[in-house]
Design a protein around this motif. Structure first.
Motif, PDB file in Angstrom:
ATOM      1  N   ARG A   1       0.806  -1.215   0.000  1.00 40.15           N
ATOM      2  CA  ARG A   1       0.000   0.000   0.000  1.00 40.15           C
ATOM      3  C   ARG A   1       0.844   1.273   0.000  1.00 40.15           C
ATOM      4  NH1 ARG A   1      -5.302   0.825   2.615  1.00 40.15           N
ATOM      5  NH2 ARG A   1      -6.561  -0.841   1.794  1.00 40.15           N
TER       6      ARG A   1
ATOM      7  N   GLN B   1       3.068   4.190  -0.824  1.00 36.62           N
ATOM      8  CA  GLN B   1       3.533   4.757  -2.094  1.00 36.62           C
ATOM      9  C   GLN B   1       4.610   5.817  -1.854  1.00 36.62           C
ATOM     10  OE1 GLN B   1       2.631   3.602  -5.003  1.00 36.62           O
ATOM     11  NE2 GLN B   1       0.840   2.377  -4.454  1.00 36.62           N
TER      12      GLN B   1
ATOM     13  N   PRO C   1      -1.788   8.970   3.572  1.00 32.37           N
ATOM     14  CA  PRO C   1      -2.803   9.076   2.525  1.00 32.37           C
ATOM     15  C   PRO C   1      -3.224   7.718   1.961  1.00 32.37           C
ATOM     16  CG  PRO C   1      -0.978  10.588   2.103  1.00 32.37           C
ATOM     17  CD  PRO C   1      -0.554   9.681   3.217  1.00 32.37           C
ATOM     18  N   GLU C   2      -2.338   6.735   2.023  1.00 32.33           N
ATOM     19  CA  GLU C   2      -2.670   5.424   1.454  1.00 32.33           C
ATOM     20  C   GLU C   2      -3.207   4.464   2.525  1.00 32.33           C
ATOM     21  OE1 GLU C   2      -2.364   5.036  -1.815  1.00 32.33           O
ATOM     22  OE2 GLU C   2      -1.110   6.778  -2.292  1.00 32.33           O
ATOM     23  N   ARG C   3      -3.300   4.933   3.759  1.00 39.25           N
ATOM     24  CA  ARG C   3      -3.690   4.087   4.901  1.00 39.25           C
ATOM     25  C   ARG C   3      -2.876   2.799   4.928  1.00 39.25           C
ATOM     26  NH1 ARG C   3     -10.161   5.324   4.731  1.00 39.25           N
ATOM     27  NH2 ARG C   3      -9.845   7.342   3.777  1.00 39.25           N
TER      28      ARG C   3
ATOM     29  N   PHE D   1     -10.542   7.970  -2.903  1.00 40.99           N
ATOM     30  CA  PHE D   1      -9.530   7.056  -2.353  1.00 40.99           C
ATOM     31  C   PHE D   1      -9.695   5.653  -2.935  1.00 40.99           C
ATOM     32  CE2 PHE D   1      -8.351   3.944   0.958  1.00 40.99           C
ATOM     33  CZ  PHE D   1      -7.029   4.270   1.160  1.00 40.99           C
TER      34      PHE D   1
ATOM     35  N   ARG E   1      -7.118   3.941  -6.010  1.00 41.64           N
ATOM     36  CA  ARG E   1      -6.257   2.821  -5.666  1.00 41.64           C
ATOM     37  C   ARG E   1      -6.675   1.511  -6.328  1.00 41.64           C
ATOM     38  NH1 ARG E   1      -5.780   1.228  -1.389  1.00 41.64           N
ATOM     39  NH2 ARG E   1      -3.580   1.028  -0.959  1.00 41.64           N
TER      40      ARG E   1
ATOM     41  N   ARG F   1       9.347   4.492 -13.268  1.00 48.98           N
ATOM     42  CA  ARG F   1       9.517   4.991 -11.901  1.00 48.98           C
ATOM     43  C   ARG F   1      10.757   4.396 -11.252  1.00 48.98           C
ATOM     44  NH1 ARG F   1       4.548   7.535  -9.485  1.00 48.98           N
ATOM     45  NH2 ARG F   1       5.552   7.260  -7.475  1.00 48.98           N
TER      46      ARG F   1
ATOM     47  N   ARG G   1      -4.753  13.825   5.611  1.00 47.35           N
ATOM     48  CA  ARG G   1      -4.566  12.767   4.612  1.00 47.35           C
ATOM     49  C   ARG G   1      -4.957  13.277   3.230  1.00 47.35           C
ATOM     50  NH1 ARG G   1      -7.645   8.691   7.744  1.00 47.35           N
ATOM     51  NH2 ARG G   1      -9.297   9.195   6.302  1.00 47.35           N
ATOM     52  N   HIS G   2      -4.351  14.365   2.810  1.00 41.76           N
ATOM     53  CA  HIS G   2      -4.795  14.983   1.554  1.00 41.76           C
ATOM     54  C   HIS G   2      -4.354  14.170   0.342  1.00 41.76           C
ATOM     55  CE1 HIS G   2      -0.847  16.390   0.293  1.00 41.76           C
ATOM     56  NE2 HIS G   2      -0.612  16.752   1.528  1.00 41.76           N
TER      57      HIS G   2
ATOM     58  N   LEU H   1      -3.064   9.574  -5.462  1.00 44.88           N
ATOM     59  CA  LEU H   1      -3.092   8.406  -4.587  1.00 44.88           C
ATOM     60  C   LEU H   1      -2.853   7.177  -5.441  1.00 44.88           C
ATOM     61  CD1 LEU H   1      -6.363   9.188  -2.601  1.00 44.88           C
ATOM     62  CD2 LEU H   1      -4.054   9.163  -1.634  1.00 44.88           C
ATOM     63  N   GLY H   2      -2.220   6.164  -4.839  1.00 43.49           N
ATOM     64  CA  GLY H   2      -2.027   4.925  -5.581  1.00 43.49           C
ATOM     65  C   GLY H   2      -0.770   4.953  -6.435  1.00 43.49           C
TER      66      GLY H   2
ATOM     67  N   ARG I   1       1.075   8.117  -7.754  1.00 43.25           N
ATOM     68  CA  ARG I   1       1.409   9.157  -6.782  1.00 43.25           C
ATOM     69  C   ARG I   1       2.625   9.964  -7.257  1.00 43.25           C
ATOM     70  NH1 ARG I   1       5.773  10.682  -3.707  1.00 43.25           N
ATOM     71  NH2 ARG I   1       6.407   8.514  -3.879  1.00 43.25           N
TER      72      ARG I   1
END
Ligand code: HEM
Ligand code: SF4
Lengths: 63, 454
Positions: free
Chosen positions: A9, A11, A56-58, B60, B64, B112, B352-353, B358-359, B362
């Motif tokens: 999870r 990142q 943010p990704e918990r 979210f 993801r 990446r 948690r912005h 996200l994912g 990112r």
């Protein structure tokens, strides 16, 4: 309290290490996080909770 | 139920949503909370029809769900014809794959992996002395005058110079990239200026291509060199693809960081008490304030996706091929996650912005962005603490469809003393440091910090 970072999870947002620098270490190469140790010292518990809450990704698990 | 009926049922939450209009900027908070309350995932018929995700939980979960979403921009029609991350997509003649942001894994992951050792927190920390010198020179240029345009004279310059340094491209070329990188974002498609901006962008593309050829021939450390040697899907990518990646690094790095810095400096000018507090308590407040400015201003307000397989996510059924807009900006104002979401709290906790996405996609430049932002803001607080922005001269982007940015942010302050040489001279000195110390090597090769004289 114990802590673990789920590598699937995470990142590499780095917020955990900003908030609890003693509890989390970031990989030099990709910035992904891992717990310095599974067992959280009592004086770091609050910071670690706050880090888990801010990820943010918990990706941070407390148990 | 008939197929059309089933479709109507799936799309029962319909809204008119067009983020490319000035109204969306002006009424952002009303529109956002209306969507949150009624339909955190809605269908809109604008721009060929697409879903809009605005709720924090919804964004979210969607962002993801990599197995059901695609970023692919299939410009040549070789795969499924997907349109990438821009809604609406540009006219056919101008379509171009936006580097690995418009690719799916495994190719995207290979890129990446090749670039991470240049952009990780440890890699970026090495550049701090370099960044500080550029910031110092920018402020020196204006400090005796008592006037500065924070966009033109500071926030446009520093991210541009650092990005070029990391790429391994000569620093003095920053002006070649600066105008197209910003103008291509803020110029509306129908503007009479568009032809000129397109020509500037083509010029930038040619320049990136030349750097690629040159660095392949005469190796020089940096992101360009990493790309020249990268193996993607077990092969060397085409030059066309690599130029797309270079344009992504320039596009991703320039305008967004400028936008964040300008908005934060404007806000601090409007809230002088908070500005003094930030300066005084920076050791404890700067990190959380940075995240809060990121949340509140969300420089990159959202990105598009294509649904790659029928699925149900966050309680909504989607069909393969449908387009989806993930609104990072609206997710950042969800009261379910952020108490008092429409106010800036410099010490906000649990922030948690989603301003860096996200994912798996990112933002790979987030450490660069944070570092450059913090060094610019602290230098301003130290050297021109009483600056006041001039609202009459301030120019925000007309719409916030692509970047929530600013074109001009003039300010006045009590004049101060220069500390060192001019920007041009500084860039020459720093170019030498780049070349002699091979500053743009990956962190795996050069772990130490940049040394800058003076
Ligand atoms: C405040 C500044 C910045 C903001 C707000 C920002 C925002 C974002 C966002 C939201 C994404 C995810 C897009 C998506 O999922 O569709 C992203 C991706 C990306 N950003 Fe940034 N960015 C910033 C600075 C930078 C910088 C400085 C660089 C370059 C050094 C950069 C390079 C990239 C790249 C290459 C990607 C694509 C990553 C991928 O697809 O795997 N960004 N950025
Ligand atoms: S905040 Fe979360 S995603 Fe970011 S580095 Fe820490 S664990 Fe990983």
């Amino acid at each position: 309290m114990k802590v673990r970072v789920d590598p699937e999870r995470c990142q590499g947002h780095t917020l955990c290490a900003m908030i609890a620098p003693k509890a989390f270490q970031l990989d030099d190469i990709d910035g992904h996080s891992s717990a310095v140790g599974e067992e959280v010292p009592a004086d770091q518990e609050e910071q670690v909770r706050e880090a888990a809450h801010s990820c943010p990704e918990r990706a941070i698990q407390l148990f | 139920m008939s197929e059309a009926g089933a479709d109507d049922d799936r799309k029962k939450h319909r809204v008119h949503f067009d983020r490319h209009t000035p109204e969306y900027r002006d009424q952002f908070e009303e529109i956002t909370h209306d969507l949150h309350a009624k339909c955190p995932i809605a269908w809109t018929d604008t721009h060929g029809g697409h879903w809009v995700a605005s709720g924090n939980r919804e964004v979210f979960e969607l962002a993801r769900a990599a197995e059901f979403l695609s970023n692919d921009h299939d410009v040549k029609g070789e795969r499924r014809g997907y349109k990438g991350i821009t809604i609406p997509s540009p006219p056919r003649s101008r379509e171009q794959q936006g580097g690995f942001l418009e690719m799916d894994p495994p190719g995207q992951r290979h890129y990446r992996q090749a670039l991470n050792p240049y952009l990780s927190p440890a890699a970026v920390a090495r550049w701090i002395p370099f960044v500080d010198e550029v910031v110092r020179a920018c402020l020196d240029e204006k400090i005796e005058e008592g006037r500065i345009d924070f966009v033109d004279d500071l926030a446009n310059v520093v991210p541009a110079v650092l990005t070029l340094a990391m790429l391994g491209i000569p620093l003095k070329d920053w002006t070649v990239y600066n105008e197209p990188a910003h103008a291509s974002v803020y110029t509306p498609p129908h503007s009479p200026d568009m032809a000129r901006v397109l020509e500037l962008s083509r010029n930038m593309g040619r320049s990136l291509y030349r750097s690629l050829l040159e660095i392949r021939e005469h190796p020089r450390p940096g992101l360009v060199d990493a790309l020249v040697h990268a193996e993607i899907h077990g092969r060397r990518p085409s030059d066309e693809e690599l130029v797309g990646v270079l344009a992504l690094l320039v596009g991703g790095g320039f305008d967004t960081t400028t936008a964040l810095t300008a908005h934060a400096l404007e806000w601090l000018s409007q809230h002088p008490g908070e500005r003094d507090r930030l300066s005084r308590e920076r050791d404890t407040l700067l990190d959380s304030a940075t995240e809060e400015f990121l949340r509140f201003f969300t420089p990159a307000p959202g990105d598009g996706r294509t649904i790659s397989a029928d699925c149900e996510i966050a309680g909504q059924r989607f069909e393969e091929g449908e387009r989806l807009w993930l609104s990072w900006a609206m997710a950042n104002r969800d009261p379910a996650v952020f108490p008092d979401p429409d106010r800036v709290h410099l010490d906000r906790k649990g922030n948690r912005h989603s301003s860096f996405g996200l994912g798996i996609h990112r933002c790979i430049g987030s450490n660069v962005a944070r570092t450059v932002f913090k060094r610019m803001v602290t230098a301003v607080l130290d050297r021109i603490p009483d600056y006041r922005c001039d609202p009459d001269g301030t120019v925000h982007y007309e719409t916030i469809g692509v970047i929530q940015g600013m074109r001009h942010l003039p300010a006045a302050f009590t004049p101060g003393r220069r500390l060192g040489p001019s920007l041009d001279e500084t860039l020459e000195t720093l170019q030498k440091a780049c070349d002699e110390q091979r500053l743009a090597e990956p962190v795996t090769t050069r772990p130490g910090r940049a040394k800058t004289e003076r």
